[in-house]
Design an enzyme around this catalytic site. Sequence first.
Site, short mmCIF file in Angstrom:
data_model
loop_
_atom_site.label_atom_id
_atom_site.label_comp_id
_atom_site.label_asym_id
_atom_site.label_seq_id
_atom_site.Cartn_x
_atom_site.Cartn_y
_atom_site.Cartn_z
N SER A 15 0.82 -1.23 0.00
CA SER A 15 0.00 0.00 0.00
C SER A 15 0.84 1.27 0.00
CB SER A 15 -0.91 0.01 1.23
OG SER A 15 -1.63 1.23 1.27
N SER A 17 -0.76 4.12 0.54
CA SER A 17 -1.60 5.08 1.26
C SER A 17 -0.86 5.83 2.37
CB SER A 17 -2.85 4.38 1.81
OG SER A 17 -3.65 3.95 0.74
N THR A 62 -9.15 -1.71 2.48
CA THR A 62 -8.88 -2.25 1.15
C THR A 62 -9.05 -3.76 1.16
OG1 THR A 62 -7.34 -2.18 -0.72
CG2 THR A 62 -6.35 -2.30 1.46
N LYS A 66 -13.73 -4.62 2.24
CA LYS A 66 -14.66 -3.52 1.96
C LYS A 66 -16.12 -3.88 2.24
CE LYS A 66 -11.72 -1.14 -1.27
NZ LYS A 66 -11.50 -0.64 -2.61
N GLY A 127 -14.24 -7.73 -12.77
CA GLY A 127 -14.26 -7.89 -11.31
C GLY A 127 -15.60 -7.46 -10.73
N ALA A 128 -15.95 -8.05 -9.60
CA ALA A 128 -17.22 -7.72 -8.95
C ALA A 128 -17.02 -7.66 -7.44
CB ALA A 128 -18.29 -8.74 -9.32
N GLY A 129 -15.81 -7.31 -7.02
CA GLY A 129 -15.51 -7.21 -5.59
C GLY A 129 -15.81 -5.81 -5.07
N GLY A 130 -15.19 -5.48 -3.95
CA GLY A 130 -15.47 -4.20 -3.30
C GLY A 130 -15.17 -3.00 -4.17
P1 NDP Z 1 -11.98 -7.86 -3.62
O1 NDP Z 1 -11.21 -8.89 -2.89
O2 NDP Z 1 -13.22 -7.33 -3.03
O3 NDP Z 1 -12.39 -8.45 -5.07
C1 NDP Z 1 -11.43 -9.09 -5.86
C2 NDP Z 1 -11.96 -9.25 -7.27
O4 NDP Z 1 -10.91 -9.79 -8.08
C3 NDP Z 1 -13.13 -10.24 -7.39
O5 NDP Z 1 -13.97 -9.83 -8.43
C4 NDP Z 1 -12.41 -11.55 -7.74
O6 NDP Z 1 -13.22 -12.48 -8.43
C5 NDP Z 1 -11.34 -11.03 -8.65
N1 NDP Z 1 -10.18 -11.93 -8.76
C6 NDP Z 1 -9.28 -12.22 -7.80
N2 NDP Z 1 -8.34 -13.07 -8.27
C7 NDP Z 1 -8.67 -13.31 -9.57
C8 NDP Z 1 -8.09 -14.11 -10.59
N3 NDP Z 1 -6.96 -14.83 -10.38
N4 NDP Z 1 -8.68 -14.12 -11.81
C9 NDP Z 1 -9.81 -13.40 -12.04
N5 NDP Z 1 -10.41 -12.64 -11.09
C10 NDP Z 1 -9.84 -12.59 -9.88
O7 NDP Z 1 -10.95 -6.69 -3.98
P2 NDP Z 1 -11.27 -5.15 -4.32
O8 NDP Z 1 -12.43 -5.15 -5.25
O9 NDP Z 1 -11.36 -4.35 -3.10
O10 NDP Z 1 -9.95 -4.66 -5.08
C11 NDP Z 1 -9.64 -5.11 -6.40
C12 NDP Z 1 -8.37 -4.44 -6.91
O11 NDP Z 1 -8.54 -3.05 -7.14
C13 NDP Z 1 -7.20 -4.57 -5.93
O12 NDP Z 1 -6.06 -4.93 -6.67
C14 NDP Z 1 -7.06 -3.18 -5.35
O13 NDP Z 1 -5.74 -2.89 -4.96
C15 NDP Z 1 -7.48 -2.32 -6.53
N6 NDP Z 1 -7.99 -1.01 -6.13
C16 NDP Z 1 -7.37 0.13 -6.57
C17 NDP Z 1 -7.84 1.37 -6.23
C18 NDP Z 1 -7.14 2.60 -6.71
O14 NDP Z 1 -7.42 3.65 -6.15
N7 NDP Z 1 -6.29 2.56 -7.72
C19 NDP Z 1 -9.02 1.53 -5.37
C20 NDP Z 1 -9.62 0.28 -5.01
C21 NDP Z 1 -9.10 -0.93 -5.35
P3 NDP Z 1 -14.18 -13.52 -7.63
O15 NDP Z 1 -15.41 -12.75 -7.27
O16 NDP Z 1 -14.42 -14.60 -8.60
O17 NDP Z 1 -13.40 -13.97 -6.42
#
Ligand code: NDP
Length: 271
Positions: A15, A17, A62, A66, A127-130
Amino acid sequence: MTDKYCVFGNPIGHSKSPIIHAAFARQTGEDIEYTAIVAPTDGFSDALDDFIASGGRGANVTVPFKQEAYQLATRLTPRAELAGAVNTLVFSNDEVIGDNTDGFGLLRDITVNLGYPIEGKRILLLGAGGAARGVVGPLLGEGHESLTIANRTVQRARSLMQRFAHLGHVTGCGYDELAGHAFDIVINATSASLNGTMPPLPEGIFAPSCLAYKMMYGLGDTPFWTFARKQSVGMISDGLGMLLEQAAESFYVWRGVRPDCAPVAAMLRDA
Ligand code: NDP
């Protein structure tokens, strides 16, 4: 007394930050301390309680906390409520207020810093995470033509689609359904690059003047970055602008002062 802030994550060693908020504090004259705290994946709630008990005033959240932060907040701002995810917490009078500045940061970077309008564009969000949840609502408010959310776990993409369907044209799918489609903006909001991988994307998804945007800043030439370069996209961005803009918005939420991101971006690029 110096006010304490932190970022929670796991992992958190990468990070930037703490460096960013220290620079914001120097620039604005605000007296704050900002640290990075690694919380066990099953111990975020306890780590949060400990930080509040030690006098913490606010925090960023992060990967992968989230959505848990969203559940733990006692009050949510409208943009956090819309996102269903929290990246900024404010601790005030026994309340834990959850906010989300990711969408603000991404939009400001794309439309202001990069000067790339979203209106009329076909957008692909990987992606569909936080992080993805935080940006869907703001993206849908910018007059896009279509927004496609693709995710490894297809059900998560589909539930995001259902959550935001009332705001505009949005679809959710798996990566195998992307073949034969092209997009004007492709945003990698997965954490796959933390493991040195990328989603299994078909060739041809980048339209000729496409903006390829990776949210994950600081890992150098990630597989997505290399893949996008090989496809000759119109513009490519590494997410530093979003990182700074969402951090500046968090800083503003906490301190009521908005830092200027440009000198901090220059400092980080030089380093
Ligand atoms: P989460 O853990 O909430 O979500 C992770 C996402 O990545 C899910 O959709 C997951 O899919 C997917 N994923 C993980 N590994 C793989 C893989 N090997 N192949 C395909 N899909 C994968 O994380 P966040 O959403 O919080 O963060 C995601 C990224 O965004 C991080 O790298 C973070 O550092 C970055 N970020 C950058 C910011 C910026 O300001 N530049 C701000 C916020 C985030 P599944 O649902 O199938 O597990």
